[in-house]
Design an enzyme around this catalytic site. Structure first.
Site, short mmCIF file in Angstrom:
data_model
loop_
_atom_site.label_atom_id
_atom_site.label_comp_id
_atom_site.label_asym_id
_atom_site.label_seq_id
_atom_site.Cartn_x
_atom_site.Cartn_y
_atom_site.Cartn_z
N LYS A 236 -0.70 10.78 19.37
CA LYS A 236 -0.38 11.10 17.97
C LYS A 236 -0.35 9.84 17.11
CE LYS A 236 0.14 15.66 17.82
NZ LYS A 236 -0.66 16.52 16.91
N GLU A 239 -3.86 9.72 16.09
CA GLU A 239 -4.13 10.74 15.08
C GLU A 239 -3.58 10.34 13.71
OE1 GLU A 239 -2.83 14.82 16.01
OE2 GLU A 239 -2.78 15.24 13.87
N GLU A 244 -9.35 9.94 7.73
CA GLU A 244 -9.58 11.15 6.92
C GLU A 244 -8.29 11.92 6.63
OE1 GLU A 244 -10.60 10.60 10.03
OE2 GLU A 244 -10.46 12.38 11.30
N CYS A 382 3.07 19.45 25.96
CA CYS A 382 3.72 18.30 25.32
C CYS A 382 5.10 17.98 25.88
CB CYS A 382 3.85 18.51 23.82
SG CYS A 382 2.32 19.02 23.04
S1 SF4 Z 1 -0.50 17.47 25.39
FE1 SF4 Z 1 0.93 17.01 23.72
S2 SF4 Z 1 1.83 15.03 24.29
FE2 SF4 Z 1 -0.06 15.24 25.53
S3 SF4 Z 1 -1.68 14.23 24.34
FE3 SF4 Z 1 -1.67 16.43 23.77
S4 SF4 Z 1 -0.34 16.57 21.95
FE4 SF4 Z 1 0.07 14.59 22.96
#
Ligand code: SF4
Ligand code: SF4
Lengths: 418, 118
Positions: A236, A239, A244, A382
Site C-alpha cells: 500500500k 500504491e 495517477e 490482509c
Molecule cells: S493481501 Fe492485503 S496486505 Fe497483502 S499485499 Fe494485498 S492488500 Fe496488502
C-alpha cells in the site's frame, strides 16, 4: 535504521521517488543466515540467493510486488523496510495549520491489539479510533466506509459486465483492491489488465473522497489536509505513491504507514492503549457495515459483493448473509451461487500469488468458468499482511541457543567451502 | 543453566534447519519451513475468526450489507455528492482508475537469464 515493532525501518522516502524503481523491502546481508525461508514464501521469485555465501537479495523492483511476505516470515529479522513516513506524520500532527486525517484499513484492527498484549484477532476498532484522536488526528475517518463504497462501485461494474461483457471490460472480473496483486497483473499478466476491475481500492477511494466530499462536508480547506493511510500492508506504500492517484487535485493519499508503525506511534506517544474507551469514527467518511470489515480476510470482498449482487440480480432480499461457501482460509476456493431470476454466479477466491497464477493461466487460456475472481497476495488475506504485527513464533529469539547454532553454522560453512 | 536449555523446539528446528542447509542435509529444511508456516496459520485463523465474529456482532456493525450503510446511501442520494450513482460520471472521475503494462522490466530480467516464478 529504526526498530519499529521488531522491523528495521530505514527512513523517510526521498522526495519525488518513482515507486516503480524503488525496492520497498531489502535484505540486510549482515543478518541474513541464508536459510531460504524468504525465497520459499516469495511467489514471484524476486528474492534470490546471490554470491558464494548465498545470502538473499531482492534482485530488482520490477519483479517484486512489495507484499512483504518475505519480511514477516524471516526468522532472523534480516529484512528491512526502505521507507517509513512516521516522522512526517508526527511533524504534521504538531503543525496547527495541518488537518491530519486518518484512514485505517479493516485488517489493522484485528492485529493492532497484539502489540499491546491483547489476544490475536481481538477487534480493537474502537480503541484504535480513540488512540488516533489522542495522537492528534483531527478527522478520524475510516477505510471501512470506502470498503462499502468499493462494493457499490465494483459490484455495479460486475453487474454491467455480466449484462454486457465487452473487449474492454470482459469476464471474469478480477478484484483490484490488493496492490500486490495489481502490480503482479501489470508485471506478469499485462494481457489480463482489462479483466481487472477499474474500481480503485478502498484507500484509493477514501483519499479522493476525503479531499473533495469530506472537505466540503466538514468545511475544511483540502490544501491543508494531510491524509494518512494506515495499512496492514507494505504494498500500500507503493500504491499510495502511484502518480495517477491524484483525482482530488492533490495527492489523494499523502503518506502510508503500517499497523506496526501505528503501534510504534501509540507507544511513543505514551498512550495506554489497553485502557482506552471505544470511540466511533467520524461518520461522514467513517461509518461502515459488516460487509466492509470482512475485506480483512480472504473471501471477504467476494462475500460482500455477493450480498449486493444477489439483491440486484434477483430483486429479492438476501435473508442469510453468511455466505460460508466463499470463506477461504487459504488457497483457492470456488463456488457457484444460485441467484433466483438470474441463474448461477460462478466465483473463485484465492490468496497467495502461486494460487492466483493458476487462475490467471485459466483465464488466459479462455477456460475460466467464473464471473468474478477475488485475489489477495497474502495467504489468508490482509489479516496476514506484510505490515501486520509480527507473529512472535516466526522470529528466532536472541536465546543462547542462537549463539550456539551460529557457531555451528560458521564451522559448517567453513567446512562446506573447504 | 546451560545455554542450550532455553532453546524451544521451534528455535531448534529453525536453527538446525539453517545448519542443515549449509551441511546439505536437505531433509530437515522442508520440516523447518513447514513448522514456521504452521505457526503462521494459527495466527491467521485467530485473526480471521475475529473478523467474522465482528461482522456478525450488531454492537460493532449495525448493518451487514454495504447498500444498507446510511452514509453510503447519503453519498449516492438523488441530491448527494455522487447523485449519478455507482459507476456514474463523477464516480468514474474520482473512484475508478487505469493500469499500466509493466512487463518490460520482468522481460528484461528473464532475458538476462534470471529465473522468476511467474
Ligand atoms: S493481501 Fe492485503 S496486505 Fe497483502 S499485499 Fe494485498 S492488500 Fe496488502
Ligand atoms: S516483498 Fe513480496 S514480492 Fe517482494 S521479494 Fe518479498 S515476498 Fe517477494
Amino acid at each position: 535504521m529504526q526498530d519499529m515493532e521488531k522491523v528495521m525501518m530505514k527512513g523517510s522516502a526521498p522526495k519525488n521517488i518513482d515507486p516503480t524503481k524503488f525496492s520497498f523491502v531489502q535484505v540486510d546481508a549482515a543478518k541474513c543466515q541464508a536459510c531460504g525461508t524468504c525465497d520459499d514464501v516469495c511467489k514471484t521469485g524476486a528474492i534470490q540467493a546471490v554470491g558464494k555465501d548465498e545470502k538473499r537479495k531482492v534482485l530488482d523492483p520490477a519483479a517484486c510486488v512489495n507484499c512483504g511476505q518475505c519480511l514477516v516470515n524471516c526468522p532472523y529479522g534480516a529484512i528491512y523496510e526502505e521507507i517509513s513516513f512516521v516522522d512526517e506524520v508526527f511533524k504534521a500532527l504538531k503543525d496547527p495549520n495541518t488537518v491530519v486525517v486518518s484512514m485505517p484499513a479493516p485488517a489493522v484492527r484485528y492485529a493492532l491489539g497484539e502489540a499491546f498484549g491483547l489476544p490475536a484477532g481481538t477487534h480493537v476498532g474502537g480503541k484504535m479510533h480513540a488512540a488516533l484522536r489522542k495522537l492528534g488526528f483531527k478527522l478520524v475517518w475510516d477505510n471501512e466506509f470506502t470498503a462499502d463504497v468499493t462494493i457499490m462501485e465494483e459490484g455495479t461494474e460486475l453487474l454491467n459486465r455480466v449484462k454486457k461483457p465487452s473487449h474492454g471490460a470482459p469476464l471474469p472480473q478480477f478484484t483490484s483492491c490488493c496492490p500486490g496483486w495489481v502490480k503482479f497483473v501489470e508485471a506478469f499478466y499485462p494481457e489480463l489488465i482489462p479483466n481487472l476491475s477499474s474500481a480503485k481500492s478502498p484507500i484509493g477511494m477514501l483519499g479522493a473522497l476525503a479531499k473533495t466530499y469530506g472537505a466540503k462536508q466538514t468545511k475544511t480547506d483540502p490544501a491543508k489536509m494531510f491524509t494518512v493511510s494506515i495499512m496492514p500492508c507494505i504494498a500500500k506504500k507503493y500504491e499510495g505513491l502511484r502518480p495517477e492517484l491524484a483525482a482530488s487535485g492533490y495527492r489523494d493519499t499523502d503518506v502510508t504507514i503500517t499497523t506496526r508503525e501505528l503501534a510504534y506511534m501509540i507507544k511513543k506517544a505514551g498512550i495506554d492503549f489497553k485502557s482506552l474507551k471505544d470511540e466511533a469514527a467520524d461518520p461522514i467518511l467513517g461509518e461502515a457495515t459488516g460487509a466492509a470489515t470482512i475485506f480483512a480476510t480472504s473471501g471477504g470482498v467476494m462475500e460482500a459483493a455477493l450480498r449486493l449482487a444477489y439483491e440486484v440480480l434477483s430483486g429479492d432480499k438476501l435473508k442469510d448473509v453468511d455466505l460460508k461457501g466463499v470463506r477461504a482460509h487459504e488457497g483457492i476456493k470456488t463456488a457457484s451461487v444460485d441467484v433466483p431470476k438470474f441463474g448461477k454466479v460462478n466465483v473463485a477466491v484465492a490468496s497467495g500469488l502461486d494460487n492466483a497464477k493458476k487462475l490467471c493461466d485459466e483465464v488466459k487460456a479462455g477456460k475460466s468458468p467464473h464471473h468474478f475472481i477475488e485475489i489477495m497476495t497474502c495467504p489468508g488475506g490482509c489479516v496476514n499482511g506484510g505490515g501486520q504485527i509480527l507473529n512472535p513464533s516466526v522470529l528466532v529469539g536472541d536465546s543462547g541457543c542462537r549463539k550456539v547454532f551460529a557457531e555451528i553454522n560458521k564451522r559448517l560453512a567453513m567446512k562446506a567451502q573447504a | 543453566m546451560s545455554e542450550n536449555t532455553d532453546c524451544t523446539r521451534r528455535d531448534f528446528l529453525k536453527l538446525a534447519g539453517t545448519a542443515a542447509a549449509v551441511a546439505a542435509v536437505a531433509a530437515t529444511v522442508p520440516g523447518m519451513v513447514g513448522e514456521a508456516q504452521a505457526a503462521e496459520l494459527d495466527l491467521v485463523t485467530k485473526r480471521q475468526t475475529g473478523v467474522y465474529a465482528a461482522d456478525a456482532n450488531p454492537k460493532l456493525y449495525k448493518a451487514r450489507k454495504s447498500q444498507e450503510n446510511p452514509m453510503v446511501q447519503k453519498l449516492y442520494a438523488k441530491d448527494g455528492f455522487l447523485h449519478d450513482g455507482p459507476t456514474g460520471h463523477k464516480a468514474h472521475l474520482l473512484l475508478h482508475t487505469h493500469y499500466f503494462d509493466r512487463s518490460a522490466g520482468v522481460k528484461a530480467l528473464k532475458a538476462k537469464g534470471i529465473k522468476l516464478k511467474a
